[in-house]
Structure formats: C-alpha cells, structure tokens
Design an enzyme around this catalytic site. Structure first.
Site, PDB file in Angstrom:
ATOM      1  N   THR A  85       3.175 -16.112 -37.229  1.00  0.00           N
ATOM      2  CA  THR A  85       4.468 -15.609 -37.708  1.00  0.00           C
ATOM      3  C   THR A  85       5.498 -15.989 -36.649  1.00  0.00           C
ATOM      4  OG1 THR A  85       3.383 -13.736 -38.762  1.00  0.00           O
ATOM      5  CG2 THR A  85       5.765 -13.580 -38.439  1.00  0.00           C
ATOM      6  N   LYS A 160       7.783 -14.372 -45.571  1.00  0.00           N
ATOM      7  CA  LYS A 160       7.097 -13.344 -44.781  1.00  0.00           C
ATOM      8  C   LYS A 160       8.101 -12.342 -44.192  1.00  0.00           C
ATOM      9  CE  LYS A 160       4.115 -11.725 -41.527  1.00  0.00           C
ATOM     10  NZ  LYS A 160       2.786 -11.223 -41.571  1.00  0.00           N
ATOM     11  N   LYS A 235       8.303  -6.959 -34.191  1.00  0.00           N
ATOM     12  CA  LYS A 235       8.405  -8.424 -34.052  1.00  0.00           C
ATOM     13  C   LYS A 235       8.972  -9.032 -35.341  1.00  0.00           C
ATOM     14  CE  LYS A 235       5.740 -12.656 -34.021  1.00  0.00           C
ATOM     15  NZ  LYS A 235       4.494 -13.390 -33.843  1.00  0.00           N
TER      16      LYS A 235
HETATM   17  P1  NAD Z   1      -3.246 -12.517 -30.373  1.00  0.00           P
HETATM   18  O1  NAD Z   1      -2.328 -12.279 -29.236  1.00  0.00           O
HETATM   19  O2  NAD Z   1      -4.496 -11.713 -30.497  1.00  0.00           O
HETATM   20  O3  NAD Z   1      -3.691 -14.073 -30.382  1.00  0.00           O
HETATM   21  C1  NAD Z   1      -2.882 -15.137 -29.959  1.00  0.00           C
HETATM   22  C2  NAD Z   1      -3.765 -16.089 -29.153  1.00  0.00           C
HETATM   23  O4  NAD Z   1      -3.018 -17.236 -28.785  1.00  0.00           O
HETATM   24  C3  NAD Z   1      -4.286 -15.445 -27.853  1.00  0.00           C
HETATM   25  O5  NAD Z   1      -5.699 -15.463 -27.833  1.00  0.00           O
HETATM   26  C4  NAD Z   1      -3.678 -16.329 -26.759  1.00  0.00           C
HETATM   27  O6  NAD Z   1      -4.524 -16.500 -25.633  1.00  0.00           O
HETATM   28  C5  NAD Z   1      -3.481 -17.638 -27.507  1.00  0.00           C
HETATM   29  N1  NAD Z   1      -2.511 -18.530 -26.878  1.00  0.00           N
HETATM   30  C6  NAD Z   1      -1.316 -18.203 -26.318  1.00  0.00           C
HETATM   31  N2  NAD Z   1      -0.707 -19.318 -25.866  1.00  0.00           N
HETATM   32  C7  NAD Z   1      -1.542 -20.358 -26.160  1.00  0.00           C
HETATM   33  C8  NAD Z   1      -1.471 -21.759 -25.940  1.00  0.00           C
HETATM   34  N3  NAD Z   1      -0.411 -22.318 -25.348  1.00  0.00           N
HETATM   35  N4  NAD Z   1      -2.505 -22.523 -26.329  1.00  0.00           N
HETATM   36  C9  NAD Z   1      -3.585 -21.970 -26.952  1.00  0.00           C
HETATM   37  N5  NAD Z   1      -3.714 -20.647 -27.185  1.00  0.00           N
HETATM   38  C10 NAD Z   1      -2.694 -19.858 -26.793  1.00  0.00           C
HETATM   39  O7  NAD Z   1      -2.362 -12.394 -31.688  1.00  0.00           O
HETATM   40  P2  NAD Z   1      -2.878 -12.232 -33.204  1.00  0.00           P
HETATM   41  O8  NAD Z   1      -2.904 -10.802 -33.563  1.00  0.00           O
HETATM   42  O9  NAD Z   1      -4.081 -13.100 -33.395  1.00  0.00           O
HETATM   43  O10 NAD Z   1      -1.637 -12.858 -33.985  1.00  0.00           O
HETATM   44  C11 NAD Z   1      -1.435 -14.269 -34.090  1.00  0.00           C
HETATM   45  C12 NAD Z   1      -0.239 -14.521 -34.996  1.00  0.00           C
HETATM   46  O11 NAD Z   1      -0.502 -13.941 -36.275  1.00  0.00           O
HETATM   47  C13 NAD Z   1       1.067 -13.905 -34.501  1.00  0.00           C
HETATM   48  O12 NAD Z   1       2.113 -14.805 -34.774  1.00  0.00           O
HETATM   49  C14 NAD Z   1       1.183 -12.618 -35.305  1.00  0.00           C
HETATM   50  O13 NAD Z   1       2.521 -12.201 -35.471  1.00  0.00           O
HETATM   51  C15 NAD Z   1       0.558 -13.057 -36.620  1.00  0.00           C
HETATM   52  N6  NAD Z   1       0.004 -11.946 -37.411  1.00  0.00           N
HETATM   53  C16 NAD Z   1      -0.778 -10.987 -36.837  1.00  0.00           C
HETATM   54  C17 NAD Z   1      -1.287  -9.952 -37.609  1.00  0.00           C
HETATM   55  C18 NAD Z   1      -2.177  -8.882 -37.002  1.00  0.00           C
HETATM   56  O14 NAD Z   1      -2.444  -7.878 -37.693  1.00  0.00           O
HETATM   57  N7  NAD Z   1      -2.657  -9.017 -35.762  1.00  0.00           N
HETATM   58  C19 NAD Z   1      -0.994  -9.901 -38.974  1.00  0.00           C
HETATM   59  C20 NAD Z   1      -0.230 -10.914 -39.547  1.00  0.00           C
HETATM   60  C21 NAD Z   1       0.277 -11.924 -38.746  1.00  0.00           C
END
Ligand code: NAD
Length: 288
Positions: A85, A160, A235
C-alpha cells in the site's frame, strides 16, 4: 512461472509461501528470513530471470528504491507486480520507470490482512495494462479470492485508499454513535439490532462490530487485538489525504478521521490496538 518476491514481512512471507506451492519462487528481504522459502542475496538477484517480480514493502520511498535496483536487471517483458500500500504518485512513477525499462507494472494493493495472506483469501485492487493484469491473474487466484482491475497504473492504490477512507470514517461514526447510545441509556444489543438492519448499517457495524459481545466475533471480543491495527489505518488515511491534496479533492470527513487516528496512535494508547478500539477511547471521554 518463475517469481521473485521482495519484502517477506507479515504479509509477504505467507503470500510467497502460498505461491511457492505452485511456482518457482525466490525471495529477498533486508531483515526477514522466513524458513521454507528459497532466498536470494539481494533484491536484484531475486528479480533477475523472473517472469514476475512481486514487491510487498512498507512505503512508496522504499518501493521506488527497490524498483530502481531491480528494473535494470529484470527480463525484458517481465511484470513488476507491487502489492504494497503506497501513495498513488509512487505507484505511477514506478509504473513509468518499468515501462521505460521495457517492463510492465501492475499496482495491486490488498485487503484482507495477515489472515487473508495466510489463507490465500486476499482481495486485490489492480491498476495497469490489460496484458500485464492477465499475466498475473493466476497469481491473484492463488493468493486471493478476488481481483478487480480498476484501470491504469495507480488506480489500484486509488481504490484502496478511497475504500479505507470510508472505512476509517465509518468506524469512527459507529463508535461515537455507540457511546452516545450508552449515554442515552440504550442497550448495546438493541442498538446493534436496530442499526444493523436499518439505514445506519455498515461493514463496521454488521461485520466488525466495535462493541464486545455484540454482533459477530470481532477484535472487540479479543481485547481489541488487531485485526487491522490503528497505525495501519492511520497510514492509509494519511495516504488518502496526500492524494486528496495532490488531486485538489475536498475530503473533510477523511481529514477529520486522519486527525483523530493520528491523535489516538501518536498521543494516546491506540498504537498496537485494533482500529475499532476507538469505541473504548470515546467511552473514556466527555464532550470536548
Ligand atoms: P512488514 O513491515 O511486516 O513487512 C515489510 C517487509 O519489508 C519487512 O520484512 C522489511 O524487512 C522488508 N523491507 C523493508 N525494506 C526493504 C528493502 N529495501 N528490500 C527488501 N525488503 C525490505 O509489513 P506488512 O504488514 O507485511 O505490510 C506490507 C505492505 O502491505 C504495507 O505496504 C502495508 O501497508 C500493506 N498491508 C498490510 C496489511 C496488514 O494487515 N499487515 C494489510 C493490507 C496491506
């Protein structure tokens, strides 16, 4: 299909695990090293030779940085499918960069949370060219239950944030109405029975009721453990306001919801709680 998967956090790791049951998946994350998945040493190494590279990252700046690392090494004609997102502007900039590198891009943020990612029941809202959407459709079928093609690049993100702006505003309205009902001596079950079958009904009331013990089981029944955390709602509301600013759209309710969730997360005890914990927040307050 050969797939590179970059960003193996709470959402990315289970999505990649589901894809790996049917496809050849190589993952990369700067911190997370989930077991059971083939991992590469760098984002570029995970992306090289892949037919589709999926990114699932925290924000638009990180997405742009990763895109500039991977686009130069990706196979001509390959698809960059971003499921993070992020702001609409970053999604459109990354799609343009992909096109300039002889690739195509689809932005497809998800709804459904960690449960949906684990169970393969996410909903995808996608923006990008028809051909690229068709290429990634079989992957949506594995990771999710529904994918809606919303138009050109950035339109997935637009859908979204509009959806989640409605969700944030509606949750606040539902919670404040419950507290007004309490103060007027109306039983919560009676309030639910009326509103859930009257014109005030909504997903927040009918499917995700913020009052414990009322309606279907929801995070309210588990001490407001997320579910969908208040800081993630913040966010998405912030993204809605960035987009509204850029597009010159008047969104006073979205603006008010953003300010309330910011206060809740940053100055009160909302961090780490489900976004429906607005109900106990209002309960503890008097009229301002
Ligand atoms: P998260 O923080 O658990 O995962 C993000 C991952 O990206 C981390 O493991 C981090 O180490 C990795 N990362 C950061 N910089 C990086 C780079 N340069 N190269 C490679 N990896 C890198 O977050 P999440 O909950 O998995 O969410 C991911 C996305 O999905 C976000 O944009 C969030 O808004 C969206 N989202 C999350 C949810 C939820 O319920 N958690 C629901 C819908 C959408």
């Amino acid at each position: 299909m050969k797939i590179g998967f970059i960003g193996l956090g709470n959402m990315g790791a289970p999505m990649a695990a589901n894809l790996a049951k049917a496809h050849d998946v190589t993952g990369f994350d700067t911190a997370a090293k989930p077991a059971g998945l083939t991992l590469a040493e760098s984002a570029a190494a995970a992306a090289k030779n892949a037919d589709v590279v999926i990114t699932m990252l925290p924000n638009g700046d990180i997405l742009r940085a990763v895109a500039s690392d991977i686009h130069p090494v990706m196979k001509p004609g390959a698809v960059h499918l971003d499921c993070s997102t992020v702001d609409v502007e970053s999604a459109r900039a990354v799609a343009m960069a992909a096109q300039n590198a002889g690739l195509s891009a689809v932005d497809a943020p998800v709804s459904g949370g960690i449960g949906g990612a684990t169970n393969g029941t996410l909903t995808f809202m996608a923006g990008g060219p028809d051909k690229a959407f068709a290429t990634v459709q079989p992957l949506f079928d594995i990771m999710g239950q529904k994918a809606v093609h919303c138009g050109d690049a950035g339109n997935g993100q637009a859908a979204k944030i509009c959806n989640n702006m409605i969700l944030g505003v509606t949750m606040i309205a539902t919670c404040e109405a419950f507290v007004l009902a309490d103060k007027l001596g109306l039983d919560r079950q009676a309030m639910f029975d009326v509103v859930s079958t009257s014109s005030g009904y909504s997903w927040t009331m009918n499917a995700y009721c913020p009052a414990p013990g009322v309606g279907p089981t929801s995070p309210a029944d588990n001490d407001y453990t997320p579910g969908f955390a208040a800081e993630l709602m913040l966010k998405d509301l912030n993204l809605s306001q960035m987009a509204a600013e850029a597009a010159d759209a008047d969104t006073p309710m979205g603006k008010a919801a953003t300010a309330l969730y910011a206060q809740f997360v940053e100055d009160e005890d909302g961090m780490g709680k489900d976004f429906s914990a607005m109900l106990p927040r209002f309960e503890s307050r008097r009229r301002a």
